[in-house]
Design a protein around this motif. Sequence first.
Motif, PDB file in Angstrom:
ATOM      1  N   TYR A 169      45.986  35.909  43.603  1.00 23.45           N
ATOM      2  CA  TYR A 169      44.752  36.623  43.070  1.00 23.45           C
ATOM      3  C   TYR A 169      44.110  37.410  44.159  1.00 23.45           C
ATOM      4  N   ASP A 170      44.130  38.692  43.785  1.00 29.06           N
ATOM      5  CA  ASP A 170      43.447  39.602  44.798  1.00 29.06           C
ATOM      6  C   ASP A 170      42.163  39.374  45.250  1.00 29.06           C
ATOM      7  N   ASN A 171      41.447  38.913  44.338  1.00 25.08           N
ATOM      8  CA  ASN A 171      40.003  38.756  45.050  1.00 25.08           C
ATOM      9  C   ASN A 171      39.752  37.153  45.362  1.00 25.08           C
ATOM     10  N   ALA A 172      40.649  36.370  45.693  1.00 19.65           N
ATOM     11  CA  ALA A 172      40.486  35.028  45.992  1.00 19.65           C
ATOM     12  C   ALA A 172      39.841  34.859  47.392  1.00 19.65           C
ATOM     13  N   SER A 173      38.862  34.014  47.304  1.00 19.69           N
ATOM     14  CA  SER A 173      38.161  33.611  48.580  1.00 19.69           C
ATOM     15  C   SER A 173      38.890  32.513  49.421  1.00 19.69           C
ATOM     16  N   MET A 174      39.767  31.980  48.984  1.00 17.30           N
ATOM     17  CA  MET A 174      40.792  31.055  49.897  1.00 17.30           C
ATOM     18  C   MET A 174      42.214  31.319  49.906  1.00 17.30           C
ATOM     19  N   ARG A 198      45.298  26.722  44.110  1.00 14.20           N
ATOM     20  CA  ARG A 198      45.141  28.222  44.378  1.00 14.20           C
ATOM     21  C   ARG A 198      43.916  28.739  43.492  1.00 14.20           C
ATOM     22  N   GLU A 199      43.341  29.524  43.851  1.00 17.82           N
ATOM     23  CA  GLU A 199      42.166  30.211  43.016  1.00 17.82           C
ATOM     24  C   GLU A 199      42.727  31.042  42.183  1.00 17.82           C
ATOM     25  N   GLN A 201      41.917  33.760  38.750  1.00 19.38           N
ATOM     26  CA  GLN A 201      40.976  34.661  37.875  1.00 19.38           C
ATOM     27  C   GLN A 201      40.903  34.043  36.534  1.00 19.38           C
ATOM     28  N   ASP A 206      35.300  38.649  38.583  1.00 22.04           N
ATOM     29  CA  ASP A 206      34.384  37.880  39.320  1.00 22.04           C
ATOM     30  C   ASP A 206      34.312  36.530  39.240  1.00 22.04           C
ATOM     31  N   SER A 208      36.185  32.684  38.742  1.00 23.36           N
ATOM     32  CA  SER A 208      37.574  32.002  38.986  1.00 23.36           C
ATOM     33  C   SER A 208      37.320  30.583  39.157  1.00 23.36           C
TER      34      SER A 208
END
Length: 348
Positions: A169-174, A198-199, A201, A206, A208
């Motif tokens: 996921y491109d916008n993952a925070s982890m 995994r995180e 979307q 924005d 997840s």
Amino acid sequence: MKKLNKLSIAILAATASTFVSAVELGEFKGTTFSVGGYLKAEAIWGMPDSGDNTLETTTRQSRFNLKASKNIDGHKVSGFIESDFWENQSYNSTAALRLRHAFISIDNLTIGQTWNGQFFATAPFDARMINFFGPGFGTIGGNGGTVRPSTVVHYTTNGFRFSAQDPLYDNASMPDLVASYSNRFESGSAYNVAVTAREVQTTSVDDSEIGATISLLGKLAVGNGALFAGAFTGKGTGPYTGVCVGGMWNPGNTATCDIDGSGDLISQTGFNLGVTQNLTENLNGTLRYGKVEVDDTANTSAYETTATLIYTYLPGLDFGIEWRDQDMANHPLRPAGQQVEVMAMYKF
């Protein structure tokens, strides 16, 4: 540590990473260099459920690797790099060099581009196949498109493996995470249990959620062969299993292949069964079946059946034939239907 070392050797042997048959070039200033790889020629007859029959031939899977290793202040340090010729996916175009592996190992720590944690929890405990398009179907590592993240960190200790991977996921925070435990017995039997997270979307770019999956695979040595079985269940694992909502994974549907029309994570389950037998001293036969079911409104499911014969004509020189049947396309070169592949492989 003895059990872990045996497992590491088994993993290398099971993954077609040819370093186990590498040729040592020698030592220079305390660093030992070795090369390995294989040359492989293959032909695939396709009999799709719709459309004309096809014949594709290639030597592009052939690969070459280089390893450098050195003991530094009591630590074992090594670097490994490997390429094949699959940068352009079409059989009929000019081959282009592709980076497969490029990683550094320091004792039990590995950093770089190499197999993901799902692969290590799958390949050593699954029946052997010729098919080049991914690990075993019906497992958490069944998708060849995501099998080597651009960056992965592995740490192993006493049978445990902890992996942090470049997130899908491109916008993952982890990072995508895998924790697994493997155990191998003197008889040749083995098992692996793994948890992945995994995180993912959901309703918008924005938003997840965290998806998690648990898997179990095992190998039971029986006489001159072995029985294999495995299963998984969870959410957010579609890009790694290869089966998504309404169809197989592709690079364009990673962000949404694990969610339903309302943006909620959906679950999927899968299983695989296999048997392998040494029919003679040089001939090995394998039967394998894998299936994945997605809990979506379309009740998406997919299966693959394979039957494989591999004959070792000389040490390092194999000939093989494999019949496959699958009900969903997993690549333009692997449409739904049947395929027969023959190959010759020389490992060095």
